[in-house]
Design an enzyme around this catalytic site. Sequence first.
Site, PDB file in Angstrom:
ATOM      1  N   GLY A  14      43.933  81.222  -3.967  1.00  0.00           N
ATOM      2  CA  GLY A  14      42.263  81.002  -5.176  1.00  0.00           C
ATOM      3  C   GLY A  14      41.601  81.213  -4.155  1.00  0.00           C
ATOM      4  N   GLN A  15      40.310  81.134  -4.851  1.00  0.00           N
ATOM      5  CA  GLN A  15      38.508  81.195  -4.326  1.00  0.00           C
ATOM      6  C   GLN A  15      39.138  80.349  -3.645  1.00  0.00           C
ATOM      7  OE1 GLN A  15      35.653  79.624  -6.225  1.00  0.00           O
ATOM      8  NE2 GLN A  15      34.598  81.439  -6.304  1.00  0.00           N
ATOM      9  N   ALA A  54      43.536  74.181  -9.345  1.00  0.00           N
ATOM     10  CA  ALA A  54      43.419  73.648 -10.519  1.00  0.00           C
ATOM     11  C   ALA A  54      43.125  74.619 -12.115  1.00  0.00           C
ATOM     12  CB  ALA A  54      41.577  73.298 -10.288  1.00  0.00           C
ATOM     13  N   THR A  91      41.418  76.575 -14.611  1.00  0.00           N
ATOM     14  CA  THR A  91      39.303  76.082 -14.335  1.00  0.00           C
ATOM     15  C   THR A  91      39.247  77.318 -15.544  1.00  0.00           C
ATOM     16  OG1 THR A  91      39.103  78.535 -12.440  1.00  0.00           O
ATOM     17  CG2 THR A  91      39.608  75.798 -12.043  1.00  0.00           C
ATOM     18  N   THR A 117      35.302  68.223  -9.508  1.00  0.00           N
ATOM     19  CA  THR A 117      34.020  68.954  -9.915  1.00  0.00           C
ATOM     20  C   THR A 117      32.884  68.160 -10.971  1.00  0.00           C
ATOM     21  OG1 THR A 117      33.295  71.019 -11.812  1.00  0.00           O
ATOM     22  CG2 THR A 117      35.010  68.972 -12.476  1.00  0.00           C
ATOM     23  N   ASP A 118      31.867  69.345 -10.974  1.00  0.00           N
ATOM     24  CA  ASP A 118      30.521  68.275 -11.755  1.00  0.00           C
ATOM     25  C   ASP A 118      30.518  67.981 -13.277  1.00  0.00           C
ATOM     26  OD1 ASP A 118      30.416  71.312 -11.448  1.00  0.00           O
ATOM     27  OD2 ASP A 118      28.881  71.556 -12.637  1.00  0.00           O
ATOM     28  N   TYR A 120      38.284  70.566 -20.130  1.00  0.00           N
ATOM     29  CA  TYR A 120      38.195  70.742 -18.604  1.00  0.00           C
ATOM     30  C   TYR A 120      37.708  69.815 -18.188  1.00  0.00           C
ATOM     31  CZ  TYR A 120      36.659  72.306 -13.827  1.00  0.00           C
ATOM     32  OH  TYR A 120      36.128  72.818 -12.558  1.00  0.00           O
ATOM     33  N   LYS A 165      39.837  67.353 -15.171  1.00  0.00           N
ATOM     34  CA  LYS A 165      39.835  66.717 -14.246  1.00  0.00           C
ATOM     35  C   LYS A 165      39.456  65.316 -13.396  1.00  0.00           C
ATOM     36  CE  LYS A 165      39.324  69.612 -11.271  1.00  0.00           C
ATOM     37  NZ  LYS A 165      40.287  69.530  -9.738  1.00  0.00           N
ATOM     38  N   TRP A 207      29.955  75.064  -9.044  1.00  0.00           N
ATOM     39  CA  TRP A 207      28.913  76.111  -9.301  1.00  0.00           C
ATOM     40  C   TRP A 207      29.054  77.303  -8.117  1.00  0.00           C
ATOM     41  CZ3 TRP A 207      23.532  76.427 -11.665  1.00  0.00           C
ATOM     42  CH2 TRP A 207      23.124  76.014 -12.653  1.00  0.00           C
TER      43      TRP A 207
END
Length: 297
Positions: A13-14, A63, A65, A104-105, A133, A137, A158
């Site tokens: 993934g990223q 995740a 996402t 995550t936020d 989402y 999480k 972000w």
Amino acid sequence: MSSRTVHLIGAAGQLGTALRGTAPAGAVVRPYTSDDIDLVRRLSVREALAGLRPGDLVLNAAAYTAVDDAETDWDLAFRVNGTGPALLAEATADAGARLVHVSTDYVFAAEPGRTAPLEPGDLDPAVEPESVYGASKLAGERAARAADPSTTVVRTAWVYTGGPESPDFVGTMRRLEAARPEISVVDDQRGSPTYVMDLARGLWELIGRIDGPGDGTAGADLHAVGAGEATWCQLARAVFAGLGADPGRVHACTTAEYPRPAPRPAFSVLSGRSWTDAGLTPLRDWRSALAAALENR
């Protein structure tokens, strides 16, 4: 970096790709993609992590996402984001290993009128996030901590790679700058732009400190984000300016003018104080990080 093995979940993934590209010299990294481990099946997790040893570390960068898709595909979102971390935590608890789980936020609920960056302690256990989402999480954070109280949760926000072909926000803005004379971007959502390479280096620093002298990260909630804050519109204008284009081509609009299936937090700026309080290097200002990302042409 010690001789421990770092089991990297979500390696394709990223964030996983960035983590593989920034691994310190001497790091022993075992990458896992979705072909190697099925996070929603206990047997698959157990078989994949059968070689987990005391002192090893599992870093969960995997995740679900797709924020908008999760509104209707809630079952899969909760299985990947909720059940998956719990199964990983069960494995680390049984083996005497440690889990670092990336979150995550979006786990924070809306707080109208807030302007102060969010600290880990601002998470209200009685208030659920706005989106499926975010709820999935948060469920994963709670389930992982219940299964292995030593789990370290690292929340970020972000996140972007920013390359010309990247599907993230910055990459999309790069392509739109070349394709359209003008664009409109929401200006009433404020958060913490985070360059994935900075996040990856920060996570490696965290891993290097775990179980070392003065380590207090076991069971901790940490926030790792680019310093400063911006709206999506401000970030888009900064991308245009960084490309040598006129940022005035980016026009501000409201969330109401650009409706999406999943509600977005109006304010989800994360404070990095928990990160620095743990003795870790703060991530650089988001504008400096963006300039570095845009150099990757």
